[in-house]
Motif scaffolding. Structure first.
Motif, PDB file in Angstrom:
ATOM      1  N   ILE A 335      -1.522  29.022 -53.439  1.00  0.00           N
ATOM      2  CA  ILE A 335      -0.386  29.939 -53.315  1.00  0.00           C
ATOM      3  C   ILE A 335       0.806  29.418 -54.117  1.00  0.00           C
ATOM      4  CG2 ILE A 335       1.300  30.862 -51.684  1.00  0.00           C
ATOM      5  CD1 ILE A 335      -0.990  30.979 -49.626  1.00  0.00           C
ATOM      6  N   ASP A 336       1.072  28.130 -54.022  1.00  0.00           N
ATOM      7  CA  ASP A 336       2.263  27.589 -54.676  1.00  0.00           C
ATOM      8  C   ASP A 336       2.047  27.308 -56.155  1.00  0.00           C
ATOM      9  OD1 ASP A 336       3.271  27.711 -52.190  1.00  0.00           O
ATOM     10  OD2 ASP A 336       3.211  25.556 -51.783  1.00  0.00           O
ATOM     11  N   ASN A 337       0.891  26.797 -56.517  1.00  0.00           N
ATOM     12  CA  ASN A 337       0.704  26.345 -57.899  1.00  0.00           C
ATOM     13  C   ASN A 337      -0.384  27.089 -58.647  1.00  0.00           C
ATOM     14  OD1 ASN A 337       2.622  24.424 -57.230  1.00  0.00           O
ATOM     15  ND2 ASN A 337       1.058  22.985 -56.531  1.00  0.00           N
ATOM     16  N   GLY A 338      -0.999  28.053 -57.983  1.00  0.00           N
ATOM     17  CA  GLY A 338      -1.983  28.872 -58.667  1.00  0.00           C
ATOM     18  C   GLY A 338      -3.307  28.182 -58.908  1.00  0.00           C
ATOM     19  N   ALA A 339      -3.524  27.042 -58.251  1.00  0.00           N
ATOM     20  CA  ALA A 339      -4.823  26.377 -58.402  1.00  0.00           C
ATOM     21  C   ALA A 339      -5.902  27.263 -57.784  1.00  0.00           C
ATOM     22  CB  ALA A 339      -4.795  25.023 -57.705  1.00  0.00           C
ATOM     23  N   ALA A 340      -7.106  27.201 -58.349  1.00  0.00           N
ATOM     24  CA  ALA A 340      -8.186  28.036 -57.809  1.00  0.00           C
ATOM     25  C   ALA A 340      -8.437  27.641 -56.361  1.00  0.00           C
ATOM     26  CB  ALA A 340      -9.452  27.821 -58.630  1.00  0.00           C
ATOM     27  N   TYR A 341      -8.613  28.658 -55.504  1.00  0.00           N
ATOM     28  CA  TYR A 341      -8.920  28.363 -54.107  1.00  0.00           C
ATOM     29  C   TYR A 341     -10.429  28.344 -53.960  1.00  0.00           C
ATOM     30  CZ  TYR A 341      -9.189  28.686 -49.057  1.00  0.00           C
ATOM     31  OH  TYR A 341      -9.480  28.462 -47.747  1.00  0.00           O
ATOM     32  N   GLU A 342     -10.962  27.162 -53.921  1.00  0.00           N
ATOM     33  CA  GLU A 342     -12.408  27.032 -53.766  1.00  0.00           C
ATOM     34  C   GLU A 342     -12.635  25.736 -53.016  1.00  0.00           C
ATOM     35  OE1 GLU A 342     -14.703  27.678 -57.292  1.00  0.00           O
ATOM     36  OE2 GLU A 342     -16.311  26.389 -56.549  1.00  0.00           O
ATOM     37  N   ILE A 343     -13.190  25.878 -51.829  1.00  0.00           N
ATOM     38  CA  ILE A 343     -13.281  24.692 -50.984  1.00  0.00           C
ATOM     39  C   ILE A 343     -14.578  24.715 -50.192  1.00  0.00           C
ATOM     40  CG2 ILE A 343     -11.937  25.823 -49.153  1.00  0.00           C
ATOM     41  CD1 ILE A 343     -10.904  23.096 -48.357  1.00  0.00           C
ATOM     42  N   GLU A 344     -15.133  23.546 -49.961  1.00  0.00           N
ATOM     43  CA  GLU A 344     -16.310  23.453 -49.103  1.00  0.00           C
ATOM     44  C   GLU A 344     -15.880  22.877 -47.778  1.00  0.00           C
ATOM     45  OE1 GLU A 344     -19.761  23.231 -52.461  1.00  0.00           O
ATOM     46  OE2 GLU A 344     -19.344  21.427 -51.324  1.00  0.00           O
ATOM     47  N   LEU A 345     -16.212  23.604 -46.730  1.00  0.00           N
ATOM     48  CA  LEU A 345     -15.760  23.163 -45.418  1.00  0.00           C
ATOM     49  C   LEU A 345     -16.806  23.491 -44.365  1.00  0.00           C
ATOM     50  CD1 LEU A 345     -15.028  26.182 -44.559  1.00  0.00           C
ATOM     51  CD2 LEU A 345     -12.703  25.572 -45.132  1.00  0.00           C
ATOM     52  N   ARG A 346     -16.642  22.874 -43.206  1.00  0.00           N
ATOM     53  CA  ARG A 346     -17.570  23.122 -42.102  1.00  0.00           C
ATOM     54  C   ARG A 346     -16.951  24.123 -41.135  1.00  0.00           C
ATOM     55  NH1 ARG A 346     -17.933  16.894 -41.009  1.00  0.00           N
ATOM     56  NH2 ARG A 346     -16.030  17.140 -42.202  1.00  0.00           N
ATOM     57  N   LEU A 347     -17.732  25.111 -40.766  1.00  0.00           N
ATOM     58  CA  LEU A 347     -17.255  26.091 -39.793  1.00  0.00           C
ATOM     59  C   LEU A 347     -18.159  26.057 -38.573  1.00  0.00           C
ATOM     60  CD1 LEU A 347     -16.578  29.137 -42.137  1.00  0.00           C
ATOM     61  CD2 LEU A 347     -14.916  27.537 -41.219  1.00  0.00           C
ATOM     62  N   ARG A 348     -17.559  26.306 -37.422  1.00  0.00           N
ATOM     63  CA  ARG A 348     -18.337  26.309 -36.198  1.00  0.00           C
ATOM     64  C   ARG A 348     -19.096  27.623 -36.092  1.00  0.00           C
ATOM     65  NH1 ARG A 348     -14.535  25.679 -32.670  1.00  0.00           N
ATOM     66  NH2 ARG A 348     -14.612  27.805 -31.930  1.00  0.00           N
ATOM     67  N   THR A 349     -20.381  27.541 -35.896  1.00  0.00           N
ATOM     68  CA  THR A 349     -21.176  28.751 -35.807  1.00  0.00           C
ATOM     69  C   THR A 349     -21.323  29.160 -34.351  1.00  0.00           C
ATOM     70  OG1 THR A 349     -23.222  27.516 -35.636  1.00  0.00           O
ATOM     71  CG2 THR A 349     -22.470  28.035 -37.849  1.00  0.00           C
ATOM     72  N   ALA A 350     -22.015  30.290 -34.154  1.00  0.00           N
ATOM     73  CA  ALA A 350     -22.147  30.840 -32.802  1.00  0.00           C
ATOM     74  C   ALA A 350     -22.795  29.844 -31.841  1.00  0.00           C
ATOM     75  CB  ALA A 350     -22.963  32.122 -32.856  1.00  0.00           C
ATOM     76  N   THR A 351     -23.654  28.981 -32.377  1.00  0.00           N
ATOM     77  CA  THR A 351     -24.342  28.031 -31.495  1.00  0.00           C
ATOM     78  C   THR A 351     -23.454  26.859 -31.148  1.00  0.00           C
ATOM     79  OG1 THR A 351     -25.149  26.832 -33.408  1.00  0.00           O
ATOM     80  CG2 THR A 351     -26.582  28.548 -32.528  1.00  0.00           C
ATOM     81  N   GLY A 352     -22.259  26.795 -31.786  1.00  0.00           N
ATOM     82  CA  GLY A 352     -21.359  25.687 -31.510  1.00  0.00           C
ATOM     83  C   GLY A 352     -21.551  24.542 -32.500  1.00  0.00           C
ATOM     84  N   ARG A 353     -22.607  24.668 -33.330  1.00  0.00           N
ATOM     85  CA  ARG A 353     -22.823  23.615 -34.331  1.00  0.00           C
ATOM     86  C   ARG A 353     -22.076  23.988 -35.603  1.00  0.00           C
ATOM     87  NH1 ARG A 353     -27.521  20.708 -32.755  1.00  0.00           N
ATOM     88  NH2 ARG A 353     -27.596  19.747 -34.786  1.00  0.00           N
ATOM     89  N   TYR A 354     -21.778  22.992 -36.402  1.00  0.00           N
ATOM     90  CA  TYR A 354     -21.053  23.243 -37.638  1.00  0.00           C
ATOM     91  C   TYR A 354     -22.027  23.389 -38.803  1.00  0.00           C
ATOM     92  CZ  TYR A 354     -16.639  22.280 -35.364  1.00  0.00           C
ATOM     93  OH  TYR A 354     -15.556  22.332 -34.553  1.00  0.00           O
TER      94      TYR A 354
END
Lengths: 887, 124
Positions: A335-354
């Motif tokens: 948002i501030d510097n216009g760098a590409a927003y591309e990130i790898e991250l862990r999300l919690r799934t329905a089973t509670g596991r990431y």
């Protein structure tokens, strides 16, 4: 004539009326001469123009009323008409005296004289500024609307509901691919092209509007294009005329072709559904987030339409705590510097596991440049990420492996080598690249199996190959080699991986194992011999027991008969008989003491002497002693003094053992004292809080040389007083051990004023002091550095080896009731009554044999009076030790 | 009237010397030279108030005698004082657990024995 005059009168009357009209009308009335100079104006003129009669008279109105804004065409038309002597009617923009512009509807008529010659003009002017301006506004609005409609490609319709007639504009027809003339001006033209599936909804929407449920009719629907395709239109309009009965009469509206948008949406939906990518769209202003169905599926939720669970409303709440900061940072950077927003991250799934996801996005900004939305896609990259992670881990393993790991090409040449080759073979990884793998082998023939693996003739070598490798410095090492073929994507062999392991150590280990096994056998042999030895020791102890038992009965007979004769139960005896009997009695006591010593010493050696510590009064312990020793002291001409300090606390001892110590020491003192001296037994509380009993004599004292060996077994002191009196030399040794069993110490010193002084201590019946004494005992026993660390004690003798330790501690424990047991849980110390002494000793032996952690268990065997005092001491000690262990 | 004491010991000299001592003090003393005889005396009339019991005896030992005396309701209430040359702590412990009033060692201190007899009689 009469008619003429009548007519004249009538005319005059009419003229008066007209004049009146001219004067009073709010319209401006101007009368000019033929040169158009003002001859008369009415009040209306003044009201409109601001000029008075006097100001206007004689002037030409065009000169002072028209301005540069006046339409020249109008002026021209006016001028020509007047020049021709004709009247005319125009709308003209004039300027008043105050500069105000105003529109006039001007009607000018010529005035003829009696001969029909034009002699002037009369102008009646009405102020129509308002009308003209509103007409102009309307026109402008219409123009704008038309331009808008045309510019927006809007189709328009104007529907007379009762007749069904509709006026469609060209664009309306064009949207559907028709020329205007092809469309009948009737509502059925629309009905005909309306998509059957939208028909019902269309009716409903219209009806809602007719029923005034909606302010505006608005309905997006499909129409059939002339070419058969579907056209999406946004139809919107409203009724602008209602009948008296409230029925709609006229309604107008527009069609906007939204086919492209709908197609785009459909494509988007299709793409969103079909692709593996989930879509998210977060409104930063409202804080709401749209998550596509596919995204929910990626997160393991049922499809949103199933609605069987509460779905997460934002992605933010699902981000793994460790990834939140990185995500926020990436968003800020974007948002501030216009760098590409591309990130790898862990999300919690329905089973509670990431799971791992890749999120890409773009900020959407408003006209002010503020970011109002972030939208993007989400892709499940879990498997890839895990693969990456495991690859990284594998790479790390390969990098750090002590084994040399080589990758070979199809010709057996080394492609890659890990750093393991450096430590093992001395080569730099780069040195080996391109060389045939045989280069590092000492014996090429053995590499046959390897070659077969490389040629694909073997799947594996069938177990590692043990051979030797050549190091860079020319030396050789023992290695085992495992190799397996590597296939390319077509399944053909593209090379092999080869793991070379240094097995020099292993060979040494095998040798070590062999030695260990021999040692174990030796150990067994020793154990067997040990058992036999124990058996023999047991028998020896039993023998001592039996001997002492057999001695006791005749001793008792002698002692008791002597005693009854001395007491006169057998009749009167002479005084010399009495003296002789006393000698027998004393000798019997000495003999009995020797038997007791012999037995006790044996028990102490074997650890079978039981201790029963209880609360006792010091007076009770010493009271018997006076009586027991009085006779002997008298016989030796010794004064026996027994002095107890006032207010002595109770002691925690085995009273019999304590008494034995006093008896032993006092007997010794009597034995070694010259006649007519004093042996003094004294009990006091010393500075440590222990009760100290001293037995002091007035003899020669103990020589420096004897001091050191005094307490050793079978150590006899030369007795100047009674050279014939002898014992086994066990007394002092036993006394010291018994004092020790009573948690005390026995020391000896020469008094400055002459004579020896033995002192031994006993703990008062104070839990804390008793516990302290136990720990002092530990201090003496413990040899394990780890255990010492655990309870912060130092061995008194650092040269103690484990075997010595075990024996000494076990022998100390059996009689002293103190157990030290190492247990698995660090920091756990148990202090309290436990099972039998031998059970503890067994455990102790067993557990000392293994390598155990730093914790200790301390058990106390014996008759502990576990009243509240003792329990609290127990608690305190646990706390104390707990702290120390964790310190 | 002083207590009636039964001494059970196979060592006849010991029985005798103790009996002399006790009689001199006014006790009514009965003796038995074996466990079996001892039990007979204990159940006979008049019954003893206190029993002095040796451990090591032929046929049945002191522990067995004590066990039988305790098992018999007629004699179970009579206090038993062991008097033994066996000074093993285990023996002492076993006797006390079996209900003995005291366990005294040989050679004994006559004053100590008398004190225990008096205590036992008072306690009974």
């Amino acid at each position: 004539m009469k008619n003429v005059s009548k007519s004249v009168i009538e005319d005059a009357q009419r003229i008066r009326d007209l004049a009146l009209v001219a004067e009073r009308t709010t319209n401006a009335v101007i009368i000019t001469d033929v040169q158009r100079r003002v001859r008369w104006v009415n009040d209306g003129f003044t009201k409109i123009t601001g000029y008075t009669f006097d100001e206007a008279i004689g002037r030409c109105p065009a000169d002072f009323l028209q301005s540069e804004d006046t339409d020249p065409v109008t002026v021209q038309k006016l001028r020509e008409s007047l020049n021709r002597g004709e009247g005319c009617r125009v709308e003209i923009l004039n300027r008043g005296k105050d500069g105000r512009r105003y529109w006039l509807d001007m009607d000018i008529r010529p005035i003829h004289d009696a001969h029909g010659v034009v002699e002037g003009f009369i102008a009646v002017e009405m102020d129509v500024t308002e009308q003209v301006e509103s007409r102009q506004r309307l026109a402008a609005a219409e123009r704008r609307l038309r331009l808008t409609v045309e510019g927006a490609d809007l189709g328009t319709w104007d529907w007379h509901i009762p007749s069904g007639k509709v006026v469609f504009n060209d664009r309306w027809c064009e949207i559907l691919g028709y020329r205007p003339e092809e469309i009948e001006g009737h509502v059925r033209s629309w009905e005909l092209v309306l998509h059957p599936e939208d028909q019902k909804d269309a009716e409903q929407h219209l009806q809602d509007h007719f029923d005034r449920k909606t302010d505006i009719y608005r309905f997006e629907h499909r129409l059939k294009h002339k070419d058969g395709s579907v056209v999406w239109v946004l139809d919107s309009g409203r009724v602008y005329e209602w009948s008296d009965r409230g029925e709609p009469v006229r309604m107008a509206g527009i069609h906007l072709d939204v086919t492209e948008r709908r197609r785009a949406e459909e494509r988007f939906e299709l793409a969103a559904t079909a692709s593996v990518v989930g879509i998210w769209d977060r409104n930063l202003v409202t804080g709401t987030t749209y998550l596509s169905p596919r995204l929910y599926e990626l997160l393991g939720h049922a499809k949103p339409e199933d609605r069987i669970e509460k779905l997460p409303s934002s992605l933010e709440s699902l981000i793994h705590p460790e990834d939140r900061e990185a995500q926020a940072e990436a968003e800020r950077e974007h948002i501030d510097n216009g760098a590409a927003y591309e990130i790898e991250l862990r999300l919690r799934t329905a089973t509670g596991r990431y799971r791992w996801f890749q999120s890409r996005g773009e900020a959407v900004r408003n006209n002010d440049g503020d970011t109002i939305r972030m939208a993007g896609s989400l892709q499940d990259v879990h498997e890839r990420k895990l693969l990456e992670i495991s690859r990284a881990a594998l790479a790390k393993i390969v990098e750090t492996s002590e084994d040399a790991i080589l990758s070979l090409d199809a010709h057996g040449r080394i492609r890659i080598a890990n750093p393991g080759v450096t430590s093992m073979l001395g080569f730099q990884p780069g040195d080996l690249v391109g060389l045939p793998y045989q280069e590092i082998l000492v014996d090429h023939d053995q590499s046959d199996a390897l070659a077969k693996v490389l040629r694909g003739e073997l799947d594996s070598m069938g177990g590692p190959l043990e051979t030797r490798c050549r190091r860079q410095d020319g030396s050789e090492i023992e290695v085992s080699i495992a190799a397996s073929p590597v296939c390319d994507e077509n399944g053909s062999i593209s090379g092999a991986s080869m793991i070379v392991r240094d097995i020099t150590d292993r060979r040494e280990k095998v040798a070590l194992q062999e030695t260990t096994r021999e040692l174990a056998e030796l150990n067994q042999l020793l154990e067997r011999q040990n058992h036999r030895l124990e058996d023999m020791t047991d028998r020896a102890h039993r023998f001592v027991d039996d001997v002492s038992h057999e001695f006791r009965t005749p001793l008792t007979v002698i002692k008791e008969y002597t005693s009854i004769i001395l007491d006169g139960l057998g009749g009167e005896i002479s005084s010399s008989q009495e003296d002789w009997l006393r000698i027998i009695d004393i000798a019997t006591v000495d003999l009995n003491t020797m038997v007791e010593d012999f037995l006790d010493s044996s028990k102490l050696r074997s650890g079978r002497l039981r201790v029963e510590r209880r609360r006792h009064d010091v007076a009770t312990i010493l009271g018997d002693i006076d009586r027991l020793l009085r006779r002997k002291a008298e016989a030796n001409g010794i004064r026996l003094a027994c002095v107890l300090a006032d207010d002595l606390p109770q002691v925690f001892v085995d009273d019999e053992k304590a008494r034995r110590v006093v008896v032993n020491l006092a007997t010794n003192a009597i034995k070694f004292s010259p006649p007519d001296t004093e042996v003094r037994i004294e009990a006091v509380t010393n500075s440590q809080g222990d009760i100290e009993i001293s037995i002091c004599d007035q003899g020669a004292g103990i020589s420096e040389a004897d001091m050191h060996s005094l307490f050793e077994r079978f150590q006899q002191l030369p007795n100047a007083m009674s050279p014939g009196v002898k014992g086994f030399g066990l007394g002092l040794n036993i006394a010291r051990q018994l004092a020790w069993l009573n948690l005390g110490r026995l020391e000896v010193m020469n008094r400055p004023e002459g004579g020896a002084c033995f002192r031994f201590t006993m703990p008062p019946a104070e839990p804390r002091v008793v516990v302290d004494r136990f720990f002092e005992r530990l201090l003496e026993c413990e040899d394990r550095p780890s255990n010492i660390g655990a309870i912060r004690i130092t061995p008194t003798n650092p040269s103690y080896d484990l075997a010595t330790m075990q024996r000494d501690v076990c022998s100390a424990i059996r009689p002293s009731d103190l157990c030290i047991e190492a247990v698995g849980k660090p920091g756990l110390l148990v202090f309290g009554p436990a099972g039998s002494a031998s059970e503890w000793a067994d455990r102790l032996g067993a557990e000392w044999a293994g390598d155990l952690g730093p914790s200790l268990r301390i058990g106390v065997v014996g008759d502990w009076e576990f009243d509240e005092d003792w329990r609290s001491a127990h608690r305190e000690i646990l706390e104390l030790i707990g702290e120390t262990v964790h310190a | 009237m002083l207590d009636r004491v039964l001494i059970i010991d196979d060592e006849i000299h010991l029985t005798e010397v103790l009996a002399i001592r006790l009689r001199a003090l006014g006790f009514d003393v009965d003796t038995a030279t074996s466990g079996i005889l001892g039990i007979e005396r204990a159940t006979g009339d008049p019954q003893p108030d206190v029993i002095i019991l040796d451990v090591r005896m032929p046929e049945i030992d002191g522990f067995e005698v004590n066990a039988r005396l305790k098992a018999d309701p007629r004699t179970s209430g009579i206090p038993v004082i062991f008097l033994s040359a066996n000074v093993q702590d285990t023996a002492r412990q076993a006797a006390l657990s079996a209900g003995a009033f005291a366990y005294l060692k040989k050679p004994y201190d006559a004053i100590d024995v008398i004190k225990h007899i008096r205590d036992a009689s008072a306690a009974a």
